[in-house]
Design a protein around this motif. Structure first.
Motif, PDB file in Angstrom:
ATOM      1  N   CYS A  70     -30.624  88.585 -33.913  1.00 39.26           N
ATOM      2  CA  CYS A  70     -31.842  87.735 -34.623  1.00 39.26           C
ATOM      3  C   CYS A  70     -32.970  87.540 -33.804  1.00 39.26           C
ATOM      4  O   CYS A  70     -32.858  87.890 -32.579  1.00 39.26           O
ATOM      5  N   SER A  71     -34.156  87.092 -34.404  1.00 39.59           N
ATOM      6  CA  SER A  71     -35.245  86.845 -33.635  1.00 39.59           C
ATOM      7  C   SER A  71     -35.754  85.538 -33.724  1.00 39.59           C
ATOM      8  O   SER A  71     -35.349  84.485 -34.643  1.00 39.59           O
ATOM      9  N   TRP A  72     -35.913  84.878 -32.418  1.00 35.94           N
ATOM     10  CA  TRP A  72     -36.557  83.650 -32.497  1.00 35.94           C
ATOM     11  C   TRP A  72     -38.121  83.427 -32.153  1.00 35.94           C
ATOM     12  O   TRP A  72     -38.503  83.923 -30.962  1.00 35.94           O
ATOM     13  N   VAL A  73     -38.842  83.128 -32.761  1.00 33.65           N
ATOM     14  CA  VAL A  73     -40.557  83.245 -32.675  1.00 33.65           C
ATOM     15  C   VAL A  73     -40.825  81.982 -32.606  1.00 33.65           C
ATOM     16  O   VAL A  73     -40.750  81.078 -33.355  1.00 33.65           O
ATOM     17  N   GLY A  74     -41.763  81.556 -31.353  1.00 35.09           N
ATOM     18  CA  GLY A  74     -42.615  80.601 -31.428  1.00 35.09           C
ATOM     19  C   GLY A  74     -43.914  80.650 -31.866  1.00 35.09           C
ATOM     20  O   GLY A  74     -44.573  81.867 -31.931  1.00 35.09           O
ATOM     21  N   THR A  75     -44.449  79.690 -32.616  1.00 28.83           N
ATOM     22  CA  THR A  75     -45.795  79.682 -33.338  1.00 28.83           C
ATOM     23  C   THR A  75     -46.526  78.704 -33.415  1.00 28.83           C
ATOM     24  O   THR A  75     -46.018  77.507 -33.720  1.00 28.83           O
ATOM     25  N   THR A  76     -47.944  78.733 -33.104  1.00 19.74           N
ATOM     26  CA  THR A  76     -48.654  77.673 -33.361  1.00 19.74           C
ATOM     27  C   THR A  76     -50.119  78.232 -33.930  1.00 19.74           C
ATOM     28  O   THR A  76     -50.677  79.299 -33.720  1.00 19.74           O
ATOM     29  N   LEU A  77     -50.858  77.251 -34.584  1.00 12.30           N
ATOM     30  CA  LEU A  77     -52.025  77.933 -35.505  1.00 12.30           C
ATOM     31  C   LEU A  77     -53.243  77.663 -34.205  1.00 12.30           C
ATOM     32  O   LEU A  77     -54.338  78.458 -34.002  1.00 12.30           O
ATOM     33  N   ARG A  78     -52.862  76.389 -33.771  1.00 11.39           N
ATOM     34  CA  ARG A  78     -54.122  75.761 -33.000  1.00 11.39           C
ATOM     35  C   ARG A  78     -54.786  76.514 -32.055  1.00 11.39           C
ATOM     36  O   ARG A  78     -55.863  76.693 -31.531  1.00 11.39           O
ATOM     37  N   THR A  79     -54.009  77.471 -31.214  1.00  6.28           N
ATOM     38  CA  THR A  79     -54.168  77.926 -29.956  1.00  6.28           C
ATOM     39  C   THR A  79     -54.701  79.405 -30.161  1.00  6.28           C
ATOM     40  O   THR A  79     -55.047  80.291 -29.281  1.00  6.28           O
ATOM     41  N   ARG A  80     -54.773  79.875 -31.421  1.00  2.00           N
ATOM     42  CA  ARG A  80     -54.951  81.479 -31.858  1.00  2.00           C
ATOM     43  C   ARG A  80     -56.510  81.615 -31.578  1.00  2.00           C
ATOM     44  O   ARG A  80     -57.296  80.783 -31.687  1.00  2.00           O
ATOM     45  N   PRO A  81     -56.637  82.668 -31.058  1.00  3.84           N
ATOM     46  CA  PRO A  81     -58.142  83.138 -30.740  1.00  3.84           C
ATOM     47  C   PRO A  81     -58.778  83.404 -32.380  1.00  3.84           C
ATOM     48  O   PRO A  81     -58.107  83.573 -33.282  1.00  3.84           O
ATOM     49  N   ILE A  82     -60.135  83.328 -32.378  1.00  2.06           N
ATOM     50  CA  ILE A  82     -60.978  83.274 -33.645  1.00  2.06           C
ATOM     51  C   ILE A  82     -60.518  84.455 -34.427  1.00  2.06           C
ATOM     52  O   ILE A  82     -60.288  84.327 -35.847  1.00  2.06           O
ATOM     53  N   GLU A  83     -60.387  85.683 -34.221  1.00  3.04           N
ATOM     54  CA  GLU A  83     -59.931  86.784 -34.924  1.00  3.04           C
ATOM     55  C   GLU A  83     -58.705  86.635 -35.471  1.00  3.04           C
ATOM     56  O   GLU A  83     -58.663  86.874 -36.786  1.00  3.04           O
ATOM     57  N   GLU A  84     -57.848  86.238 -34.778  1.00  4.45           N
ATOM     58  CA  GLU A  84     -56.545  85.687 -35.391  1.00  4.45           C
ATOM     59  C   GLU A  84     -56.749  84.792 -36.690  1.00  4.45           C
ATOM     60  O   GLU A  84     -55.896  84.628 -37.714  1.00  4.45           O
ATOM     61  N   LYS A  85     -57.495  83.644 -36.168  1.00  4.32           N
ATOM     62  CA  LYS A  85     -57.238  82.705 -37.220  1.00  4.32           C
ATOM     63  C   LYS A  85     -58.350  83.040 -38.465  1.00  4.32           C
ATOM     64  O   LYS A  85     -58.046  82.738 -39.604  1.00  4.32           O
ATOM     65  N   VAL A  86     -59.259  83.943 -38.196  1.00  2.00           N
ATOM     66  CA  VAL A  86     -59.964  84.479 -39.404  1.00  2.00           C
ATOM     67  C   VAL A  86     -59.174  85.236 -40.080  1.00  2.00           C
ATOM     68  O   VAL A  86     -58.908  85.214 -41.464  1.00  2.00           O
ATOM     69  N   ALA A  87     -58.124  86.082 -39.797  1.00  2.00           N
ATOM     70  CA  ALA A  87     -57.374  86.968 -40.273  1.00  2.00           C
ATOM     71  C   ALA A  87     -56.398  86.234 -41.254  1.00  2.00           C
ATOM     72  O   ALA A  87     -56.258  86.684 -42.299  1.00  2.00           O
ATOM     73  N   VAL A  88     -55.915  85.227 -40.662  1.00  2.00           N
ATOM     74  CA  VAL A  88     -54.807  84.632 -41.399  1.00  2.00           C
ATOM     75  C   VAL A  88     -55.568  83.654 -42.519  1.00  2.00           C
ATOM     76  O   VAL A  88     -54.896  83.635 -43.763  1.00  2.00           O
ATOM     77  N   THR A  89     -56.437  83.075 -42.317  1.00  2.64           N
ATOM     78  CA  THR A  89     -57.528  82.590 -43.477  1.00  2.64           C
ATOM     79  C   THR A  89     -57.720  83.392 -44.411  1.00  2.64           C
ATOM     80  O   THR A  89     -57.693  83.056 -45.655  1.00  2.64           O
ATOM     81  N   ARG A  90     -58.327  84.628 -44.044  1.00  2.00           N
ATOM     82  CA  ARG A  90     -58.717  85.230 -45.342  1.00  2.00           C
ATOM     83  C   ARG A  90     -57.618  85.865 -46.067  1.00  2.00           C
ATOM     84  O   ARG A  90     -57.545  85.990 -47.201  1.00  2.00           O
ATOM     85  N   GLY A 111     -25.467  84.391 -26.727  1.00  2.00           N
ATOM     86  CA  GLY A 111     -24.445  85.578 -27.514  1.00  2.00           C
ATOM     87  C   GLY A 111     -24.776  85.474 -28.789  1.00  2.00           C
ATOM     88  O   GLY A 111     -24.513  86.653 -29.586  1.00  2.00           O
ATOM     89  N   LEU A 112     -24.923  84.416 -29.599  1.00  4.65           N
ATOM     90  CA  LEU A 112     -25.129  84.452 -31.055  1.00  4.65           C
ATOM     91  C   LEU A 112     -26.316  85.235 -31.127  1.00  4.65           C
ATOM     92  O   LEU A 112     -26.454  85.883 -32.361  1.00  4.65           O
ATOM     93  N   LEU A 113     -27.385  84.963 -30.552  1.00  3.83           N
ATOM     94  CA  LEU A 113     -28.742  85.752 -30.728  1.00  3.83           C
ATOM     95  C   LEU A 113     -28.469  87.255 -30.769  1.00  3.83           C
ATOM     96  O   LEU A 113     -29.203  88.005 -31.634  1.00  3.83           O
ATOM     97  N   LEU A 114     -27.768  87.597 -29.801  1.00  2.00           N
ATOM     98  CA  LEU A 114     -27.234  89.335 -29.588  1.00  2.00           C
ATOM     99  C   LEU A 114     -26.466  89.695 -30.931  1.00  2.00           C
ATOM    100  O   LEU A 114     -26.716  90.925 -31.162  1.00  2.00           O
ATOM    101  N   ALA A 115     -25.381  88.730 -31.169  1.00  2.00           N
ATOM    102  CA  ALA A 115     -24.418  89.252 -31.982  1.00  2.00           C
ATOM    103  C   ALA A 115     -25.149  89.446 -33.673  1.00  2.00           C
ATOM    104  O   ALA A 115     -24.805  90.300 -34.223  1.00  2.00           O
ATOM    105  N   LYS A 116     -26.131  88.356 -33.783  1.00  2.00           N
ATOM    106  CA  LYS A 116     -26.722  88.546 -35.082  1.00  2.00           C
ATOM    107  C   LYS A 116     -27.909  89.495 -35.059  1.00  2.00           C
ATOM    108  O   LYS A 116     -28.608  89.629 -36.211  1.00  2.00           O
TER     109      LYS A 116
END
Lengths: 326, 326
Positions: free
Chosen positions: A256-276, A249-254
């Motif tokens: 807001c977003s809840w995002v899961g993230t890791t660097l390790r499992t990203r594909p090469i193109e995403e790793k390169v993009a964030v690195t550059r 209910g709080l997620l709805l009322a606000k």
């Protein structure tokens, strides 16, 4: 080369250093002589068998970040030459004397940093910047809340937030508040015996635009209570456990977003993009002095098991560096 | 004017229609003669006292959407003239013969729709399009999963997904599958006694890029299990209850997002922005025939309590329209 090879999983005693062949490297890849590496929570999990290298390479060599000099380059490499000082992140294999990686995943070591200092940069500064700025949308003027403020990611977060003109509150264990304040944290909530949520609500009543959480567990509910309307909770780890009750209910009322993230499992193109992009937006700030690695302690390669024990005891403030070769 | 006025909260018997003054309208606002309105789950919650108009207006007149003709315009209004056929969303006040709203929150009624049909459009098509496309990032080729496929939001979602070249699976209660299939749903999972998660996993093993959930409760965990890596769960309601256990590890491992959203509480600038973009991207598709309101039943204004009872019995497939004046 010498490398940490995991023949089994368990306590620090399973960490053995032995001779293995140098890694192969492809035409777009660079072979790096690793001068120093650093420890991450993920290394402890991997040692215990709970967080395998997603590439499934054999033998299993842990280690997510490194700094060193270019030993050799593949035939299509254009960015680097032998001898260049480089640092980077890989999905594994950094607790070794040599590692191979795509040339576009490498970062130049800032002139102001030694290679041992540089080894403390990639994982935590990329993680904190990606989580706060790219995933969470932190900008000047806005408020961030970061848990474990004295950790590697925490100390990087404080500096990044201040460098871009944002405001930042951190939680930390008792005794680690001074480290956080010295780095520029606007608010520090010592976790025990304090109730950080009550303090946070009183001091930042509008809530936090971005919450960076490496803990999960009981913090999840407090994160939802402290995030601002339309804010983002970025989940980058789970030290406090997985399954937890959530007030939807709080997620709805606000809204807001809840995002899961890791660097390790990203594909090469995403790793390169964030690195550059990190190279363009963050790397210059090491030479201006706005950013600097916070190093808790340095262990020689042969004592990497002691480095694990030190992190497991939650005794560190900042990064634990492991020097691999001169 | 005649309007539904809530003097107390409770069952459908608290809904009374009485004479109240016409609403005031400012220089940028339009006064609309409401020909028809429609029912939403939020109206039931508001009647029970659980979902008040965020503007706190007195007397409390419920009703979130309307279609009608322009009765009068404020002095700065440029988009509309008396007699124009318009429809729109407001935070309340639509279960009445007249409503005032900002001129830029109004939509022109497509030529192909009667005013009674138009009353069934704004809330569900704006909600579904905003959730799937703007919040969830649904595009051609991608897979959406929408719960309550035979509901107003569900029937709108199916049409929107097909109209933009996306693929869509829906869950629905037993007996409502045909409605969903006829609208073009690629996959329909009848909820009981079927286990939709097992069917969904078998038929769309890569997972759903966008999950639109109006239910919450037990579905939360299944949503996380069925969403694709990097996918988005958009939470637009909570029919199934608020506090629920969540597998945070799955959120991390999939690097997915869970976003809460509502239209009602947004500030005017956000409401105008989404309305104008809907006018550009979705409204033309009613006249091409790609989109059409799905109307379950139509009640006269004096029988609005029966309309509430019909929705409460979960007996509808599509929208419940209430005609207010000829």
């Amino acid at each position: 080369m010498r490398a940490v090879v995991l023949h089994s999983h368990g306590g620090p005693e399973v960490l053995t250093i032995e001779q293995t062949p140098d890694p192969d490297f492809g035409p777009d890849e660079v072979l790096v002589n690793v001068a120093a590496t650093a420890l991450n929570r993920a290394d402890l999990l991997q040692r215990m068998g709970a967080y395998p290298d997603p590439r499934g390479r054999v033998p299993e060599i842990p280690g997510l970040e490194f700094a060193g000099t270019v030993a050799a380059v593949g035939e299509r490499v254009t960015m680097w030459r032998p001898g260049d000082r480089v640092m980077g992140i890989e999905a594994g294999g950094a607790h070794a004397e040599r590692i191979a990686t795509h040339e576009r995943q490498l970062l130049a070591v800032p002139a102001s940093l030694s290679l041992a200092e540089a080894a403390a940069v990639p994982e935590v500064f990329l993680t904190a910047w990606d989580a706060l700025v790219l995933q969470g949308g932190l900008t000047s003027g806005r408020w961030a809340l970061v848990h474990a403020g004295a950790s590697g990611v925490g100390t990087a977060s404080i500096q990044i937030a201040k460098a871009i003109g944002a405001r930042i509150a951190v939680t930390c264990s008792a005794g680690k508040a001074a480290v956080c304040r010295d780095l520029g944290a606007d608010l520090v909530f010592e976790r025990s015996p304090h109730d950080w949520l009550a303090e946070a609500t009183a001091t930042v009543p509008g809530g936090f635009d971005v919450v960076l959480d490496v803990i999960g567990g009981d913090e999840v509910d407090r994160n939802l209570q402290s995030v601002a309307p339309r804010g983002t909770i970025v989940q980058v780890g789970l030290m406090g456990g997985g399954r937890t009750p959530v007030n939807v209910g709080l997620l709805l009322a606000k809204r807001c977003s809840w995002v899961g993230t890791t660097l390790r499992t990203r594909p090469i193109e995403e790793k390169v993009a964030v690195t550059r992009r990190f190279a363009a937006e963050m790397l210059p700030l090491f030479d201006t002095g706005a950013l600097r690695p916070v190093i808790d302690s340095t262990f020689p390669f042969d004592r990497i098991a002691d480095a694990h024990r030190h992190m497991e005891a939650n005794a560190n403030a900042g990064k634990i560096v492991v020097t691999v070769q001169p």
